[in-house]
Design a protein around this motif. Structure first.
Motif, PDB file in Angstrom:
ATOM      1  N   THR A   3     -14.185 -10.223   8.859  1.00 38.87           N
ATOM      2  CA  THR A   3     -13.917  -8.778   8.876  1.00 38.87           C
ATOM      3  C   THR A   3     -12.415  -8.558   8.749  1.00 38.87           C
ATOM      4  O   THR A   3     -11.619  -9.467   9.006  1.00 38.87           O
ATOM      5  N   SER A   4     -12.039  -7.357   8.391  1.00 35.76           N
ATOM      6  CA  SER A   4     -10.604  -7.058   8.407  1.00 35.76           C
ATOM      7  C   SER A   4     -10.152  -7.045   9.878  1.00 35.76           C
ATOM      8  O   SER A   4     -10.979  -6.879  10.785  1.00 35.76           O
ATOM      9  N   GLY A   5      -8.865  -7.223  10.073  1.00 35.09           N
ATOM     10  CA  GLY A   5      -8.346  -7.292  11.432  1.00 35.09           C
ATOM     11  C   GLY A   5      -8.460  -5.988  12.194  1.00 35.09           C
ATOM     12  O   GLY A   5      -8.264  -5.951  13.411  1.00 35.09           O
ATOM     13  N   LEU A   6      -8.764  -4.900  11.495  1.00 36.12           N
ATOM     14  CA  LEU A   6      -8.896  -3.604  12.175  1.00 36.12           C
ATOM     15  C   LEU A   6     -10.353  -3.173  12.294  1.00 36.12           C
ATOM     16  O   LEU A   6     -10.651  -2.111  12.837  1.00 36.12           O
ATOM     17  N   ALA A   7     -11.250  -3.991  11.778  1.00 33.09           N
ATOM     18  CA  ALA A   7     -12.658  -3.563  11.730  1.00 33.09           C
ATOM     19  C   ALA A   7     -13.335  -3.672  13.081  1.00 33.09           C
ATOM     20  O   ALA A   7     -13.055  -4.574  13.870  1.00 33.09           O
TER      21      ALA A   7
ATOM     22  N   GLU B 156     -14.029   2.863  16.229  1.00 28.20           N
ATOM     23  CA  GLU B 156     -12.814   3.503  16.750  1.00 28.20           C
ATOM     24  C   GLU B 156     -11.650   3.050  15.893  1.00 28.20           C
ATOM     25  O   GLU B 156     -11.346   1.863  15.851  1.00 28.20           O
ATOM     26  N   HIS B 157     -11.042   3.975  15.221  1.00 31.81           N
ATOM     27  CA  HIS B 157      -9.928   3.592  14.374  1.00 31.81           C
ATOM     28  C   HIS B 157      -8.688   4.380  14.702  1.00 31.81           C
ATOM     29  O   HIS B 157      -8.770   5.559  15.002  1.00 31.81           O
ATOM     30  N   ASP B 158      -7.559   3.732  14.608  1.00 37.55           N
ATOM     31  CA  ASP B 158      -6.299   4.398  14.811  1.00 37.55           C
ATOM     32  C   ASP B 158      -5.902   5.015  13.472  1.00 37.55           C
ATOM     33  O   ASP B 158      -5.569   4.309  12.524  1.00 37.55           O
ATOM     34  N   SER B 159      -5.991   6.338  13.396  1.00 42.71           N
ATOM     35  CA  SER B 159      -5.799   6.977  12.091  1.00 42.71           C
ATOM     36  C   SER B 159      -4.350   6.889  11.630  1.00 42.71           C
ATOM     37  O   SER B 159      -4.030   7.204  10.495  1.00 42.71           O
ATOM     38  N   GLU B 160      -3.456   6.457  12.529  1.00 36.74           N
ATOM     39  CA  GLU B 160      -2.058   6.369  12.105  1.00 36.74           C
ATOM     40  C   GLU B 160      -1.732   5.026  11.457  1.00 36.74           C
ATOM     41  O   GLU B 160      -0.625   4.809  10.984  1.00 36.74           O
TER      42      GLU B 160
ATOM     43  N   GLY C 160     -10.064  -1.258   2.454  1.00 36.55           N
ATOM     44  CA  GLY C 160     -10.610  -0.455   3.549  1.00 36.55           C
ATOM     45  C   GLY C 160     -11.431  -1.326   4.465  1.00 36.55           C
ATOM     46  O   GLY C 160     -11.788  -2.448   4.120  1.00 36.55           O
ATOM     47  N   CYS C 161     -11.716  -0.787   5.641  1.00 37.84           N
ATOM     48  CA  CYS C 161     -12.490  -1.563   6.604  1.00 37.84           C
ATOM     49  C   CYS C 161     -13.964  -1.475   6.289  1.00 37.84           C
ATOM     50  O   CYS C 161     -14.464  -0.407   5.951  1.00 37.84           O
TER      51      CYS C 161
ATOM     52  N   TYR D 120      -3.448  -2.989  24.214  1.00 35.62           N
ATOM     53  CA  TYR D 120      -3.101  -1.730  23.540  1.00 35.62           C
ATOM     54  C   TYR D 120      -3.989  -1.354  22.359  1.00 35.62           C
ATOM     55  O   TYR D 120      -3.905  -0.239  21.872  1.00 35.62           O
ATOM     56  N   ARG D 121      -4.764  -2.306  21.829  1.00 34.35           N
ATOM     57  CA  ARG D 121      -5.507  -1.997  20.611  1.00 34.35           C
ATOM     58  C   ARG D 121      -7.002  -1.937  20.911  1.00 34.35           C
ATOM     59  O   ARG D 121      -7.627  -2.972  21.178  1.00 34.35           O
ATOM     60  N   PRO D 122      -7.611  -0.750  20.844  1.00 31.30           N
ATOM     61  CA  PRO D 122      -9.055  -0.650  21.105  1.00 31.30           C
ATOM     62  C   PRO D 122      -9.877  -1.500  20.140  1.00 31.30           C
ATOM     63  O   PRO D 122     -10.911  -2.046  20.518  1.00 31.30           O
ATOM     64  N   GLU D 123      -9.382  -1.644  18.905  1.00 26.35           N
ATOM     65  CA  GLU D 123     -10.139  -2.462  17.933  1.00 26.35           C
ATOM     66  C   GLU D 123     -10.257  -3.889  18.444  1.00 26.35           C
ATOM     67  O   GLU D 123     -11.305  -4.519  18.344  1.00 26.35           O
ATOM     68  N   ALA D 124      -9.140  -4.409  18.999  1.00 19.57           N
ATOM     69  CA  ALA D 124      -9.131  -5.802  19.477  1.00 19.57           C
ATOM     70  C   ALA D 124     -10.124  -5.966  20.629  1.00 19.57           C
ATOM     71  O   ALA D 124     -10.832  -6.974  20.718  1.00 19.57           O
TER      72      ALA D 124
END
Ligand SMILES: Nc1nc2c(ncn2[C@@H]2O[C@H](COP(=O)(O)OP(=O)(O)OP(=O)(O)O)[C@@H](O)[C@H]2O)c(=O)[nH]1
Length: 344
Positions: free
Chosen positions: A102-106, A221-225, A64-65, A145-149
């Motif tokens: 951090t994880s790449g989505l964190a 902000e996480h992409d729940s998909e 998990g993040c 396209y990626r808010p996390e980025a």
């Protein structure tokens, strides 16, 4: 003099090259005295296996993040590293810095906020730098396209551009302009530059300018998909067939397979391999020492692809490989390419 342990947070989208940078640094004499915390989104960690050979202090926070589910774990890992730094419990002395990958989505902001809220950590740890890694192959698209980025770059005081050596890389000036549009004040460094020094980024000598306060919010902000799943693998895989299968899979579905990593035993080598796919690209594998031979597995981080679909495609590949493997065992001749099964 500030005697608190410097903390360097290394963030960046999935597969951008965070572990690679950290590993290169801790293999240098200056980087050897680093304590590492590695957060992986997937259930089974791969990165710490690549780092553990170079550092005696590696804490894995997986599954998990750390910006949401694993925040308490990062505070605990940080406490452990501070104690190690104080007690000098490593052979040859204490740690001189902590590096958090951090994880790449964190979203790194809530993590930093968590650490800043802990009075004991505040007294013992100094946030020295937030480094965002942006790669020249997928980076532009990720920033678009990626808010996390975008959030990762927005909070960074230093941005390192990677993968400029790859054929599909965009020019550094184009990438730097996209970064500057999000973070006008960040120091932008190209890892390909002759003047680039890992120690300037990861040694923790500099102190960062304050992160912009709007980003120190609690809600990542996480992409729940986006989800992660692990496929355990039995036996030694036919490497040529497997690599063609994975390349074809990423070619066709790399827009939905954000990241694939794994540890594999293969017919081609006695040593286990760490494999890396990043969106459409399959990177060359890394050989691990033989002692790392454990169960083989693949971890996928994907959006809109179900585990069952990949399982089915992989099962078909393995089924097709079986007669070839049996024939190879009989004849001693390796002919793996014929076992290729392209996913649909
Ligand atoms: N050619 C090239 N490959 C790179 C570079 N940096 C990283 N890679 C490769 O890219 C793949 C992913 O790199 P990692 O360092 O694992 O990326 P990461 O950001 O830690 O990945 P996650 O932790 O999954 O988000 C690996 O196969 C690396 O060898 C680079 O500058 N050039």
């Amino acid at each position: 003099m500030d005697e608190r342990l410097p903390l360097i947070v290394v963030t960046g989208f999935l597969g951008s090259g965070k572990t690679t940078l950290i590993r290169r640094f801790i293999e240098t004499p200056e980087g050897g005295d680093s304590g590492l915390m590695v957060n992986e989104f997937g259930e089974a960690g791969v990165d710490h296996r690549l780092l553990v050979h170079a550092s005696e202090a590696v804490e894995l926070i997986d599954g998990g993040c750390l910006c949401c589910a694993r925040r308490a774990d990062v505070a605990k890992a940080m406490h452990d590293l501070v104690r190690m730094a104080k007690n000098g419990s490593r052979a040859g002395g204490g740690l001189r810095r902590a590096i958090l990958e951090t994880s790449g989505l964190a979203d790194p902001a809530p993590v930093i906020a968590t650490l800043a809220r802990d009075p004991w950590l505040k007294a013992h740890v100094r946030l020295a730098s937030v480094v965002a890694v942006v790669d020249a192959v997928a980076g532009l698209r990720n920033l678009e396209y990626r808010p996390e980025a975008r959030r990762q770059v927005a909070i960074a005081d230093t941005v390192v551009l990677t993968k400029g050596d790859m054929r599909a890389a965009v020019p550094p000036a184009q990438l730097a302009a996209a970064v500057r549009a999000i973070s006008p004040d960040a120091r932008i460094l190209d890892a390909q530059d002759e003047t680039f020094r890992l120690a300037d980024v990861l040694a923790g000598r500099d102190s960062l300018h304050a992160p912009p306060s709007p980003f120190l919010a609690d809600a990542p902000e996480h992409d729940s998909e986006v989800s992660s799943f692990t496929l355990p693998l039995e036996g030694a895989l036919d490497w040529p067939a497997f690599t063609l299968w994975l390349s074809a899979l990423l070619h066709a579905h790399g827009d939905r397979i954000l990241r694939v990593k794994g540890l594999l035993r293969t017919t081609s080598s006695d040593r286990p391999l760490a494999i890396h796919g990043v969106q459409h690209v399959m990177h060359p594998p890394t050989h691990l020492p033989e002692r790392d031979a454990g169960p083989s597995f693949l971890v996928f981080i994907a959006r809109g692809i179900r585990k069952a679909e990949i399982e089915l495609s992989l099962a078909r590949l393995l089924e097709r490989c079986a007669p070839f493997a049996a024939r190879e065992a009989r004849t001693g001749r390796h002919d793996g390419n014929q076992a290729l099964l392209l996913p649909h």
